[in-house]
Motif scaffolding. Structure first.
Motif, PDB file in Angstrom:
ATOM      1  N   ALA B  56       0.790  -1.200   0.179  1.00 30.23           N
ATOM      2  CA  ALA B  56       0.172   0.085  -0.087  1.00 30.23           C
ATOM      3  C   ALA B  56       0.884   1.492  -0.072  1.00 30.23           C
ATOM      4  O   ALA B  56       0.186   2.343  -0.243  1.00 30.23           O
ATOM      5  N   ASN B  57       2.188   1.108   0.354  1.00 32.87           N
ATOM      6  CA  ASN B  57       3.028   2.287   0.335  1.00 32.87           C
ATOM      7  C   ASN B  57       4.445   2.157  -0.009  1.00 32.87           C
ATOM      8  O   ASN B  57       5.181   1.557   0.741  1.00 32.87           O
ATOM      9  N   PRO B  58       4.897   2.281  -1.407  1.00 28.72           N
ATOM     10  CA  PRO B  58       3.931   2.836  -2.159  1.00 28.72           C
ATOM     11  C   PRO B  58       2.900   1.839  -2.780  1.00 28.72           C
ATOM     12  O   PRO B  58       3.323   0.575  -2.583  1.00 28.72           O
ATOM     13  N   PRO B  59       1.881   2.264  -3.245  1.00 30.02           N
ATOM     14  CA  PRO B  59       0.872   1.370  -3.745  1.00 30.02           C
ATOM     15  C   PRO B  59       1.197   0.724  -5.003  1.00 30.02           C
ATOM     16  O   PRO B  59       1.592   1.267  -6.000  1.00 30.02           O
ATOM     17  N   ALA B  60       1.347  -0.722  -4.740  1.00 27.16           N
ATOM     18  CA  ALA B  60       1.796  -1.572  -5.922  1.00 27.16           C
ATOM     19  C   ALA B  60       0.997  -2.961  -6.177  1.00 27.16           C
ATOM     20  O   ALA B  60       0.674  -3.316  -5.049  1.00 27.16           O
ATOM     21  N   LEU B  61       1.104  -3.336  -7.220  1.00 27.39           N
ATOM     22  CA  LEU B  61       0.584  -4.454  -7.820  1.00 27.39           C
ATOM     23  C   LEU B  61       1.293  -5.444  -8.775  1.00 27.39           C
ATOM     24  O   LEU B  61       2.312  -4.562  -9.379  1.00 27.39           O
ATOM     25  N   GLY B  62       1.123  -6.653  -8.791  1.00 24.25           N
ATOM     26  CA  GLY B  62       2.084  -7.635  -9.577  1.00 24.25           C
ATOM     27  C   GLY B  62       1.182  -8.342 -10.435  1.00 24.25           C
ATOM     28  O   GLY B  62      -0.077  -8.804 -10.149  1.00 24.25           O
ATOM     29  N   ILE B  63       1.445  -8.778 -11.586  1.00 23.32           N
ATOM     30  CA  ILE B  63       0.863  -9.393 -12.578  1.00 23.32           C
ATOM     31  C   ILE B  63       1.854 -10.567 -13.109  1.00 23.32           C
ATOM     32  O   ILE B  63       2.959 -10.199 -13.266  1.00 23.32           O
ATOM     33  N   VAL B  64       1.366 -11.690 -13.248  1.00 18.83           N
ATOM     34  CA  VAL B  64       2.197 -12.878 -13.917  1.00 18.83           C
ATOM     35  C   VAL B  64       1.825 -12.748 -15.461  1.00 18.83           C
ATOM     36  O   VAL B  64       0.595 -12.920 -15.590  1.00 18.83           O
ATOM     37  N   PHE B  65       2.955 -12.551 -16.369  1.00 17.83           N
ATOM     38  CA  PHE B  65       2.386 -12.761 -17.622  1.00 17.83           C
ATOM     39  C   PHE B  65       2.933 -13.968 -18.259  1.00 17.83           C
ATOM     40  O   PHE B  65       4.079 -14.376 -18.206  1.00 17.83           O
ATOM     41  N   ARG B  66       1.944 -14.945 -18.612  1.00 15.81           N
ATOM     42  CA  ARG B  66       1.932 -16.115 -19.223  1.00 15.81           C
ATOM     43  C   ARG B  66       2.126 -15.982 -20.696  1.00 15.81           C
ATOM     44  O   ARG B  66       1.160 -15.905 -21.220  1.00 15.81           O
ATOM     45  N   PRO B  67       3.215 -16.005 -21.430  1.00 10.07           N
ATOM     46  CA  PRO B  67       3.226 -15.651 -22.894  1.00 10.07           C
ATOM     47  C   PRO B  67       2.205 -16.673 -23.542  1.00 10.07           C
ATOM     48  O   PRO B  67       1.807 -16.379 -24.729  1.00 10.07           O
ATOM     49  N   SER B  68       2.102 -17.782 -22.988  1.00  8.96           N
ATOM     50  CA  SER B  68       1.027 -18.729 -23.734  1.00  8.96           C
ATOM     51  C   SER B  68      -0.319 -18.583 -23.773  1.00  8.96           C
ATOM     52  O   SER B  68      -1.203 -18.619 -24.643  1.00  8.96           O
ATOM     53  N   THR B  69      -0.678 -17.661 -22.849  1.00 11.21           N
ATOM     54  CA  THR B  69      -2.269 -17.465 -22.484  1.00 11.21           C
ATOM     55  C   THR B  69      -2.415 -15.761 -22.616  1.00 11.21           C
ATOM     56  O   THR B  69      -3.561 -15.455 -23.001  1.00 11.21           O
ATOM     57  N   ILE B  70      -1.377 -14.903 -22.287  1.00 10.93           N
ATOM     58  CA  ILE B  70      -1.887 -13.602 -21.991  1.00 10.93           C
ATOM     59  C   ILE B  70      -1.109 -13.193 -23.533  1.00 10.93           C
ATOM     60  O   ILE B  70       0.011 -13.491 -23.931  1.00 10.93           O
ATOM     61  N   PRO B  71      -1.766 -12.254 -24.256  1.00 13.23           N
ATOM     62  CA  PRO B  71      -1.284 -11.670 -25.632  1.00 13.23           C
ATOM     63  C   PRO B  71       0.130 -10.999 -25.133  1.00 13.23           C
ATOM     64  O   PRO B  71       0.087 -10.198 -24.387  1.00 13.23           O
ATOM     65  N   ARG B  72       1.242 -11.191 -25.928  1.00 11.20           N
ATOM     66  CA  ARG B  72       2.499 -10.699 -25.720  1.00 11.20           C
ATOM     67  C   ARG B  72       2.271  -9.146 -25.896  1.00 11.20           C
ATOM     68  O   ARG B  72       3.104  -8.323 -25.158  1.00 11.20           O
ATOM     69  N   ASP B 105      -5.752 -10.099 -34.587  1.00  9.32           N
ATOM     70  CA  ASP B 105      -4.361  -9.701 -35.099  1.00  9.32           C
ATOM     71  C   ASP B 105      -4.130  -8.444 -34.607  1.00  9.32           C
ATOM     72  O   ASP B 105      -4.914  -7.665 -34.169  1.00  9.32           O
ATOM     73  N   ARG B 106      -2.754  -8.076 -34.780  1.00  5.39           N
ATOM     74  CA  ARG B 106      -2.065  -7.001 -34.043  1.00  5.39           C
ATOM     75  C   ARG B 106      -2.835  -5.693 -34.475  1.00  5.39           C
ATOM     76  O   ARG B 106      -3.062  -4.832 -33.621  1.00  5.39           O
ATOM     77  N   GLU B 107      -3.241  -5.679 -35.645  1.00  6.86           N
ATOM     78  CA  GLU B 107      -3.919  -4.347 -36.091  1.00  6.86           C
ATOM     79  C   GLU B 107      -5.451  -4.092 -35.767  1.00  6.86           C
ATOM     80  O   GLU B 107      -5.846  -3.062 -35.826  1.00  6.86           O
ATOM     81  N   ILE B 108      -5.749  -5.169 -35.024  1.00  5.34           N
ATOM     82  CA  ILE B 108      -7.317  -5.142 -34.474  1.00  5.34           C
ATOM     83  C   ILE B 108      -7.272  -4.877 -33.090  1.00  5.34           C
ATOM     84  O   ILE B 108      -6.565  -5.470 -32.331  1.00  5.34           O
ATOM     85  N   SER B 109      -8.036  -3.715 -32.550  1.00  2.00           N
ATOM     86  CA  SER B 109      -7.958  -3.527 -31.144  1.00  2.00           C
ATOM     87  C   SER B 109      -9.140  -4.265 -30.698  1.00  2.00           C
ATOM     88  O   SER B 109     -10.177  -4.289 -31.161  1.00  2.00           O
ATOM     89  N   GLU B 110      -9.024  -4.679 -29.586  1.00  2.00           N
ATOM     90  CA  GLU B 110      -9.930  -5.706 -28.754  1.00  2.00           C
ATOM     91  C   GLU B 110     -11.090  -4.793 -28.465  1.00  2.00           C
ATOM     92  O   GLU B 110     -12.170  -5.320 -28.260  1.00  2.00           O
ATOM     93  N   PHE B 111     -10.744  -3.456 -28.097  1.00  5.28           N
ATOM     94  CA  PHE B 111     -11.799  -2.419 -27.809  1.00  5.28           C
ATOM     95  C   PHE B 111     -13.129  -2.601 -28.874  1.00  5.28           C
ATOM     96  O   PHE B 111     -14.333  -2.667 -28.445  1.00  5.28           O
TER      97      PHE B 111
END
Lengths: 204, 204
Positions: B56-72, B105-111
């Motif tokens: 909380a001080n400083p406020p911080a969060l972690g993320i695990v990036f797994r290349p197989s499931t999270i888009p690079r 594809d990279r040129e398509i935004s998921e939004f």
């Protein structure tokens, strides 16, 4: 209506308000009990909510150890002995599991203090929790120092899983509503879960 | 009745069964959408469930990036630009949030692909998600290489929080049932939450 809370606002927050704010904004997750024993066999049990999936092959999980909230004994023991257990907390276990967060003296085992029973596995030094429907036998593999606040990220490999096979569906997924898996936001807001839907693999 | 599933059993598991087994045994947690843009402003949005509280001080969060499931793309963008947003997924958002996991594809935004609206903040390069009740503006701080399976643990600092103050109680805790915070086990089992109890600080 949305408002924007910035770093100047963070600094004005009262100390405990700030801790709750940043502990609860990352959402809800399942608490686990970490079971360890030191070299002399003295057991330790501590609740934490920072478990994260690392991968399935080899099966691995990560934990953030924050010295201020997680008793250092668990971290010392798992590094000394190389093993620990992770025990899923269920809704009937919330009271006893939460009570492990009290600051007991080192010579007192949280197992007896909170009324949970240790269970031992063949050739494995760390105790599991008999009341938990899911116990993971873990081997310590990596320790990463997080510089931003001097916390520790521990990576462990899953060596074995003790559970009831009726809690696993035909696809290999654990049935958390059937297991009565507990949930926690921050350090003290407990929730239960209700299954909504299993989504199909997403395609463009 | 409990049975013990050991490493020899792990090796016999069918591939997708094994992935579900190890993805769901770490419990249930709140999914978030990570919003990024590359140097040219091309946006990217990806769901993940590996957020963990660091402090909380400083406020911080972690993320695990797994290349197989999270888009690079998300990881590449946040390292290139130094910033990203984290957007809480609610139960009404589950369908569109889950759909971001499709391999566009990279040129398509998921939004635009999934029908969520980007929202921009002053002097901040990464887009948030307008439909989310809680958006965190994040600054990339640390990257740790996890040796056991070549994944990446990213630590970020919270620079700002966009939310509705009616979702925060007098103690600073977010009201997840009121926010309709979604929950997920593994990659596709979605749950909703129901508040049970706020426990007192535990004392021996």
């Amino acid at each position: 209506m949305k408002t924007f809370i910035n770093q100047a606002d963070f600094e004005k927050m009262e100390r405990f308000y700030r801790v709750s704010f940043f502990n609860t904004l990352s959402g809800i997750r399942s608490p686990f009990l970490i079971g360890t024993a030191n070299g002399q066999g003295q057991t330790n049990l501590a609740i934490f909510n920072s478990l994260v999936h690392i991968g399935a092959n080899p099966p691995a999980l990560g934990i953030v150890f924050r010295p201020s909230t997680i008793p250092r004994h668990s971290l010392e023991n798992l590094i000394e002995t190389g093993v620990y257990t992770l025990n899923l907390v269920t809704t009937p276990m919330i009271d006893s599991a939460h009570q492990t967060s009290a600051k007991y003296d080192r010579e007192i085992s949280e197992f007896s203090a909170v009324g949970l029973n240790p269970i031992y596995y063949e050739d494995f030094h760390a105790p599991g929790v008999e009341e938990s429907p899911l116990t993971l036998l873990m081997k310590f593999r990596e320790k990463h120092h997080i510089a931003i606040n001097d916390t520790v990220f521990v990576v462990g490999e899953i060596l074995g899983v003790s559970t009831d096979k009726t809690f696993i569906d035909d696809n290999g997924s654990f049935l958390h509503q059937k297991m009565q898996t507990a949930l926690v936001s921050g350090l003290d807001d407990y929730y239960q879960s209700k299954k909504m839907v299993t989504k199909a693999y997403a395609r463009p």
